[in-house]
Write an enzyme that holds these catalytic residues in place. Structure first.
Site, PDB file in Angstrom:
ATOM      1  N   GLU A   1       0.836  -1.220   0.000  1.00  0.00           N
ATOM      2  CA  GLU A   1       0.000   0.000   0.000  1.00  0.00           C
ATOM      3  C   GLU A   1       0.868   1.267   0.000  1.00  0.00           C
ATOM      4  OE1 GLU A   1      -3.177  -0.101  -0.366  1.00  0.00           O
ATOM      5  OE2 GLU A   1      -3.946  -1.978   0.470  1.00  0.00           O
TER       6      GLU A   1
ATOM      7  N   HIS B   1      -3.531   1.349   8.550  1.00  0.00           N
ATOM      8  CA  HIS B   1      -4.544   0.576   7.823  1.00  0.00           C
ATOM      9  C   HIS B   1      -4.668  -0.791   8.491  1.00  0.00           C
ATOM     10  CE1 HIS B   1      -6.656  -1.796   4.962  1.00  0.00           C
ATOM     11  NE2 HIS B   1      -5.592  -2.493   4.613  1.00  0.00           N
TER      12      HIS B   1
ATOM     13  N   HIS C   1      -7.729  -4.339   9.431  1.00  0.00           N
ATOM     14  CA  HIS C   1      -8.879  -5.121   8.934  1.00  0.00           C
ATOM     15  C   HIS C   1      -9.825  -5.502  10.090  1.00  0.00           C
ATOM     16  CE1 HIS C   1      -6.171  -6.789   5.390  1.00  0.00           C
ATOM     17  NE2 HIS C   1      -6.389  -5.494   5.304  1.00  0.00           N
TER      18      HIS C   1
ATOM     19  N   HIS D   1     -12.940  -4.479   2.720  1.00  0.00           N
ATOM     20  CA  HIS D   1     -11.488  -4.614   2.890  1.00  0.00           C
ATOM     21  C   HIS D   1     -11.027  -4.228   4.286  1.00  0.00           C
ATOM     22  CE1 HIS D   1      -7.179  -3.626   1.237  1.00  0.00           C
ATOM     23  NE2 HIS D   1      -7.153  -4.054   2.468  1.00  0.00           N
TER      24      HIS D   1
HETATM   25  P1  13P Z   1       0.965  -5.619   2.952  1.00  0.00           P
HETATM   26  O1  13P Z   1       1.420  -6.893   3.601  1.00  0.00           O
HETATM   27  O2  13P Z   1       1.606  -5.416   1.591  1.00  0.00           O
HETATM   28  O3  13P Z   1       1.178  -4.424   3.868  1.00  0.00           O
HETATM   29  O4  13P Z   1      -0.577  -5.745   2.647  1.00  0.00           O
HETATM   30  C1  13P Z   1      -1.497  -5.940   3.675  1.00  0.00           C
HETATM   31  C2  13P Z   1      -2.792  -5.298   3.405  1.00  0.00           C
HETATM   32  O5  13P Z   1      -3.599  -5.200   4.298  1.00  0.00           O
HETATM   33  C3  13P Z   1      -3.082  -4.792   2.041  1.00  0.00           C
HETATM   34  O6  13P Z   1      -4.231  -4.016   2.016  1.00  0.00           O
HETATM   35 ZN    ZN Z   2      -5.565  -4.345   3.736  1.00  0.00          ZN
END
Ligand code: 13P
Ligand code: ZN
Length: 247
Positions: free
Chosen positions: A99, A122, A124, A194
């Site tokens: 990202e 970021h 999840h 996401h």
């Molecule tokens: P990365 O491992 O490249 O940071 O990706 C994880 C992710 O959550 C992508 O949206």
């Molecule tokens: Zn992600």
């Protein structure tokens, strides 16, 4: 040693403040894992340490490993004037998150607005991803009002509410562009199906904003499970908070 002195190893020696900032990244990476928001390599964090020097978590790296040893599972990089290319300044050359294009575009956008020591988190979170599968919550006003109305603190802790970005491929320029549009009016953005992204100038505060919104989502879902549509704070009560706390 000055912050931009060069070590024998070719790496920049970290000043005390940068060490503290990276320690806080590790602290938050641990929270993301403990919260069950960071399956495998899910999520990423970047922070501007000073000037054009940034710490990035590595692509494919696990938050639970970043928590233990941020410099073994992330990198310190010097970003070039084009805000796209970079060179490593950390001893280890861990490839930054996939990202990276969105993170760098976001850091640039925030800097252009006068912000310094910018942070992008970021992650999840299950509950927020779950409600991003329900069409009505892809409307930022509906989502924000629903979450704000679950507990009064959320109106105060996330005063700009939550923006929404429709689904795009992770790491794509489309995702970056749509996110930047939303950042004009929000500090926390829900990425459809996401995850979530928060910006600020303190990594713990970015975590706190997401944590508060996840709690609101849980309360909403618990109330639904208890058998009905939650009442929520009404408009008058939300307005009262806005006035009292100058929001
Ligand atoms: P990365 O491992 O490249 O940071 O990706 C994880 C992710 O959550 C992508 O949206
Ligand atoms: Zn992600």
């Amino acid at each position: 040693m000055m912050k931009n002195d060069i070590c024998n190893c070719g790496a920049i020696a970290l000043d005390e403040n940068s060490k503290l900032v990276i320690d806080r990244v590790a602290e938050v990476a641990g929270y993301l894992w403990q919260k069950n928001w960071a399956e495998r390599n899910g999520g990423n964090i970047s922070v501007n340490l000073y000037d054009n020097i940034f710490y990035f978590t590595g692509t494919g790296q696990r938050m639970r490993d970043v928590a233990k040893s941020p410099l073994d599972f992330g990198a310190i990089i010097k970003v070039c004037d084009d805000w796209t290319n970079f060179e490593y300044v950390s001893e280890k050359h861990i490839k930054p998150t996939s990202e990276l294009p969105s993170h760098l575009a976001i850091h640039k956008c925030l800097r252009d607005r006068g912000m310094r020591n910018t942070v992008v988190v970021h992650t999840h979170p299950n509950e927020l991803i779950a409600i991003s599968h329900l069409e009505k919550f892809l409307d930022a006003d509906v989502l924000t009002k629903t979450l704000w109305s679950m507990i009064p603190e959320s109106r105060i802790i996330v005063p700009k509410g939550v923006g929404v970005v429709s689904y795009h491929v992770p790491g794509s320029l489309e995702l970056a562009t749509a996110t930047i549009e939303q950042l004009a009016t929000h500090d926390v953005i829900l990425w459809e199906k996401h995850g979530v992204l928060a910006v600020g100038n303190d990594v713990v505060e970015c975590f706190d904003a997401i944590d508060t919104l996840v709690k609101c989502t849980q309360i909403y879902l618990f109330a639904k499970m208890a058998g009905g549509e939650p009442q929520g704070l009404n408009d008058e009560q939300l307005e009262e908070l806005a006035v009292k706390f100058n929001l």
